[in-house]
Motif scaffolding. Structure first.
Motif, PDB file in Angstrom:
ATOM      1  N   GLY A   1     -25.733 -61.366-126.225  1.00  0.00           N
ATOM      2  CA  GLY A   1     -25.709 -60.006-126.757  1.00  0.00           C
ATOM      3  C   GLY A   1     -26.765 -59.819-127.833  1.00  0.00           C
ATOM      4  O   GLY A   1     -27.500 -58.816-127.848  1.00  0.00           O
ATOM      5  N   ILE A   2     -26.872 -60.787-128.760  1.00  0.00           N
ATOM      6  CA  ILE A   2     -27.901 -60.731-129.798  1.00  0.00           C
ATOM      7  C   ILE A   2     -29.289 -60.762-129.165  1.00  0.00           C
ATOM      8  O   ILE A   2     -30.205 -60.025-129.569  1.00  0.00           O
ATOM      9  N   PHE A   3     -29.471 -61.606-128.156  1.00  0.00           N
ATOM     10  CA  PHE A   3     -30.751 -61.682-127.457  1.00  0.00           C
ATOM     11  C   PHE A   3     -31.115 -60.344-126.824  1.00  0.00           C
ATOM     12  O   PHE A   3     -32.255 -59.867-126.928  1.00  0.00           O
ATOM     13  N   ASP A   4     -30.129 -59.708-126.165  1.00  0.00           N
ATOM     14  CA  ASP A   4     -30.395 -58.421-125.509  1.00  0.00           C
ATOM     15  C   ASP A   4     -30.726 -57.321-126.510  1.00  0.00           C
ATOM     16  O   ASP A   4     -31.518 -56.416-126.215  1.00  0.00           O
ATOM     17  N   ASP A   5     -30.126 -57.377-127.692  1.00  0.00           N
ATOM     18  CA  ASP A   5     -30.480 -56.400-128.736  1.00  0.00           C
ATOM     19  C   ASP A   5     -31.978 -56.389-128.975  1.00  0.00           C
ATOM     20  O   ASP A   5     -32.622 -55.333-128.997  1.00  0.00           O
ATOM     21  N   TRP A   6     -32.538 -57.575-129.168  1.00  0.00           N
ATOM     22  CA  TRP A   6     -33.958 -57.681-129.495  1.00  0.00           C
ATOM     23  C   TRP A   6     -34.841 -57.472-128.274  1.00  0.00           C
ATOM     24  O   TRP A   6     -35.932 -56.907-128.376  1.00  0.00           O
ATOM     25  N   ARG A   7     -34.387 -57.935-127.117  1.00  0.00           N
ATOM     26  CA  ARG A   7     -35.184 -57.752-125.897  1.00  0.00           C
ATOM     27  C   ARG A   7     -35.337 -56.274-125.575  1.00  0.00           C
ATOM     28  O   ARG A   7     -36.442 -55.801-125.272  1.00  0.00           O
ATOM     29  N   MET A   8     -34.237 -55.522-125.648  1.00  0.00           N
ATOM     30  CA  MET A   8     -34.295 -54.093-125.328  1.00  0.00           C
ATOM     31  C   MET A   8     -35.065 -53.309-126.383  1.00  0.00           C
ATOM     32  O   MET A   8     -35.772 -52.352-126.070  1.00  0.00           O
ATOM     33  N   GLU A   9     -34.944 -53.741-127.649  1.00  0.00           N
ATOM     34  CA  GLU A   9     -35.708 -53.071-128.705  1.00  0.00           C
ATOM     35  C   GLU A   9     -37.204 -53.268-128.490  1.00  0.00           C
ATOM     36  O   GLU A   9     -38.002 -52.346-128.644  1.00  0.00           O
ATOM     37  N   ASP A  10     -37.583 -54.475-128.099  1.00  0.00           N
ATOM     38  CA  ASP A  10     -38.992 -54.769-127.838  1.00  0.00           C
ATOM     39  C   ASP A  10     -39.506 -53.971-126.648  1.00  0.00           C
ATOM     40  O   ASP A  10     -40.627 -53.438-126.657  1.00  0.00           O
ATOM     41  N   GLU A  11     -38.686 -53.876-125.580  1.00  0.00           N
ATOM     42  CA  GLU A  11     -39.082 -53.087-124.415  1.00  0.00           C
ATOM     43  C   GLU A  11     -39.213 -51.615-124.760  1.00  0.00           C
ATOM     44  O   GLU A  11     -40.117 -50.928-124.258  1.00  0.00           O
TER      45      GLU A  11
ATOM     46  N   GLY B   1     -39.954 -61.464-135.703  1.00  0.00           N
ATOM     47  CA  GLY B   1     -38.504 -61.297-135.739  1.00  0.00           C
ATOM     48  C   GLY B   1     -37.864 -61.623-134.413  1.00  0.00           C
ATOM     49  O   GLY B   1     -36.842 -62.319-134.348  1.00  0.00           O
ATOM     50  N   LYS B   2     -38.462 -61.137-133.342  1.00  0.00           N
ATOM     51  CA  LYS B   2     -37.913 -61.385-132.012  1.00  0.00           C
ATOM     52  C   LYS B   2     -38.059 -62.856-131.634  1.00  0.00           C
ATOM     53  O   LYS B   2     -37.153 -63.444-131.042  1.00  0.00           O
ATOM     54  N   LEU B   3     -39.210 -63.468-131.979  1.00  0.00           N
ATOM     55  CA  LEU B   3     -39.437 -64.872-131.634  1.00  0.00           C
ATOM     56  C   LEU B   3     -38.376 -65.753-132.256  1.00  0.00           C
ATOM     57  O   LEU B   3     -37.860 -66.675-131.611  1.00  0.00           O
ATOM     58  N   TYR B   4     -38.012 -65.474-133.497  1.00  0.00           N
ATOM     59  CA  TYR B   4     -36.975 -66.266-134.159  1.00  0.00           C
ATOM     60  C   TYR B   4     -35.654 -66.135-133.411  1.00  0.00           C
ATOM     61  O   TYR B   4     -34.971 -67.130-133.143  1.00  0.00           O
ATOM     62  N   VAL B   5     -35.266 -64.901-133.059  1.00  0.00           N
ATOM     63  CA  VAL B   5     -34.006 -64.674-132.341  1.00  0.00           C
ATOM     64  C   VAL B   5     -34.024 -65.375-130.991  1.00  0.00           C
ATOM     65  O   VAL B   5     -33.032 -66.003-130.589  1.00  0.00           O
ATOM     66  N   VAL B   6     -35.149 -65.290-130.284  1.00  0.00           N
ATOM     67  CA  VAL B   6     -35.252 -65.936-128.973  1.00  0.00           C
ATOM     68  C   VAL B   6     -35.101 -67.443-129.112  1.00  0.00           C
ATOM     69  O   VAL B   6     -34.426 -68.092-128.308  1.00  0.00           O
ATOM     70  N   ARG B   7     -35.721 -68.004-130.143  1.00  0.00           N
ATOM     71  CA  ARG B   7     -35.603 -69.444-130.355  1.00  0.00           C
ATOM     72  C   ARG B   7     -34.170 -69.852-130.676  1.00  0.00           C
ATOM     73  O   ARG B   7     -33.681 -70.883-130.188  1.00  0.00           O
ATOM     74  N   MET B   8     -33.469 -69.055-131.483  1.00  0.00           N
ATOM     75  CA  MET B   8     -32.078 -69.358-131.793  1.00  0.00           C
ATOM     76  C   MET B   8     -31.187 -69.183-130.550  1.00  0.00           C
ATOM     77  O   MET B   8     -30.236 -69.937-130.342  1.00  0.00           O
ATOM     78  N   THR B   9     -31.509 -68.184-129.735  1.00  0.00           N
ATOM     79  CA  THR B   9     -30.773 -67.998-128.482  1.00  0.00           C
ATOM     80  C   THR B   9     -31.005 -69.184-127.555  1.00  0.00           C
ATOM     81  O   THR B   9     -30.068 -69.700-126.931  1.00  0.00           O
ATOM     82  N   PHE B  10     -32.250 -69.618-127.472  1.00  0.00           N
ATOM     83  CA  PHE B  10     -32.594 -70.782-126.650  1.00  0.00           C
ATOM     84  C   PHE B  10     -31.831 -72.013-127.136  1.00  0.00           C
ATOM     85  O   PHE B  10     -31.251 -72.758-126.331  1.00  0.00           O
ATOM     86  N   ALA B  11     -31.817 -72.223-128.462  1.00  0.00           N
ATOM     87  CA  ALA B  11     -31.113 -73.371-129.031  1.00  0.00           C
ATOM     88  C   ALA B  11     -29.624 -73.314-128.708  1.00  0.00           C
ATOM     89  O   ALA B  11     -29.017 -74.322-128.308  1.00  0.00           O
TER      90      ALA B  11
END
Length: 404
Positions: free
Chosen positions: A386-396, A347-357
């Motif tokens: 903001g979407i990226f930080d949601d997933w980054r902080m959840e993962d941390e 789930g996080k990898l997909y969000v990171v890839r979309m953020t990167f794109a």
């Protein structure tokens, strides 16, 4: 229940603000009372009941960056600006947009998520899409006729709203997988609208985004069954076939294609753009520390307009200090996104890839567009990070829980 009602009202007011700014104002007329009224209502509703000590915690880092840059631009501009009236009006508009971004941060802070903002963006993009397709008006630009919402609606402004809608449709894995076929069709229609605008850089940006989205889907390591993955694969193939058919049958004779060709053959247009960039560098060399003042490039330009590049505009108008304030944190963010591409969480990898794109696209657009004089670019930047930080902080958080 009362909290949910108030949050819903806040989100509704923001949607009204975004609809007015990106659709009604561009397609019909300017009604300032709607703009200022929605900003006032949104700000009052967001600050109500929030202790002052929590406001700073609620503000997203991107908004903090824009605030610091704005404060520097204001005080340095008081010293160096030539056209004070233009400077003051530009700064008022800038901070008005910053206030709305602050409101969005507070809504997200209360929600503990930025995903809510994707809904209003899709709504606005959809409304602009319908307006353009069914009631579009000719827009004359460099001898080529494009189609936008109205004769005063800049093709690049419309194309950016549509591009934001494309991202918002598929920003998270759950959103992308839910009703995949419908969203795939809608993405094609969004691309069609960008075709109609004749905007070369946004067509290229949309193509880059679509390729990276397709890669994210095809290499996704989620737990969907074979049928779902086969549907995704066939959907991508169908989109490629439909796109190839459209390009062959319609695009090669379209205004967008003509403008693409003019990109390489129109020496006058290319010379004008290069001259804008070199003039900006010259202005920076003459005023290296503080620049010439916020939105003052057009005062000195032989063309009487802005530089058509975020990087040149920031460098020439706010100097090396302004460039440092704005872009060093964003570059650090970008490298943080790259580091997170190694995550094993599907789930996080997909969000990171979309953020990167989305970041690649927005950084590319900065070469030929201005981020700071309109709301959409600042809103888009805040949304994707903001979407990226949601997933980054959840993962941390999960990692910390596991370590404890």
């Amino acid at each position: 229940m009362r909290f949910l009602r108030i949050q819903t009202i806040r989100k509704f007011i923001f949607t009204v603000f975004l609809l007015y700014l990106c659709w009604y104002k561009e397609s019909r007329t300017d009604v300032p009372i709607i703009l200022y009224g929605s900003v006032l209502l949104l700000t009052v509703s967001c600050l109500a009941g929030l202790p002052a000590r929590r406001i700073f915690s609620a503000v997203h880092p991107v908004v903090k960056i824009l605030i610091v840059y704005g404060v520097f631009a204001f005080f340095s501009g008081l010293i160096v600006a030539t056209d004070r009236s233009l400077f003051v009006s530009s700064m008022i508009t800038y901070f008005e947009f910053i206030i709305v971004l602050l409101d969005c941060s507070i809504i997200s802070y209360r929600d503990e998520s930025w995903e809510w903002i994707l809904g209003p963006i899709v709504i606005v993009a959809f409304v602009c899409m319908v307006q353009t397709i069914f009631w579009g008006q000719p827009y004359f630009n460099s001898g080529v006729v494009a189609t936008t919402m109205s004769p005063q609606n800049n093709p690049n402004s419309l194309a950016h709203v549509i591009l934001m809608g494309m991202y918002a449709l598929v920003a998270t894995r759950k959103r992308a997988m839910n009703r995949f076929i419908f969203k795939g069709v809608l993405m094609l229609v969004f691309i069609y609208v960008i075709f109609l605008t004749g905007s070369r850089k946004f067509l290229l940006s949309a193509g880059i985004f679509l390729l990276l989205w397709a890669y994210a889907l095809l290499t996704d390591k989620g737990e969907e069954g074979i049928a779902k993955k086969l549907t995704i694969f066939l959907g991508i193939v169908a989109c490629c076939i439909a796109g190839g058919w459209y390009i062959t049958k319609y695009y090669l004779g379209s205004d967008t294609f003509l403008r693409m060709m003019k990109l390489f053959s129109d020496n006058e247009s290319n010379f004008k753009r290069i001259t804008m960039y070199t003039d900006g560098i010259t202005l920076w060399k003459d005023h290296p520390i503080l620049g010439i003042g916020f939105n003052q490039y057009r005062v000195f330009s032989q063309f009487g307009t802005y530089s058509h590049s975020t990087y040149i505009e920031v460098l020439s108008c706010t100097g090396i200090i302004g460039l440092f304030i704005l872009f060093v944190p964003l570059i650090r963010y970008f490298f943080g996104i790259i580091r997170n591409l190694r995550t094993r969480n599907a789930g996080k990898l997909y969000v990171v890839r979309m953020t990167f794109a989305a970041m690649i696209v927005e950084l590319f657009l900065g070469v030929g567009s201005i981020w700071l004089y309109g709301f959409s670019h600042m809103c888009f930047l805040m949304t994707i990070l903001g979407i990226f930080d949601d997933w980054r902080m959840e993962d941390e958080y999960i990692e910390n829980q596991n370590s404890n």
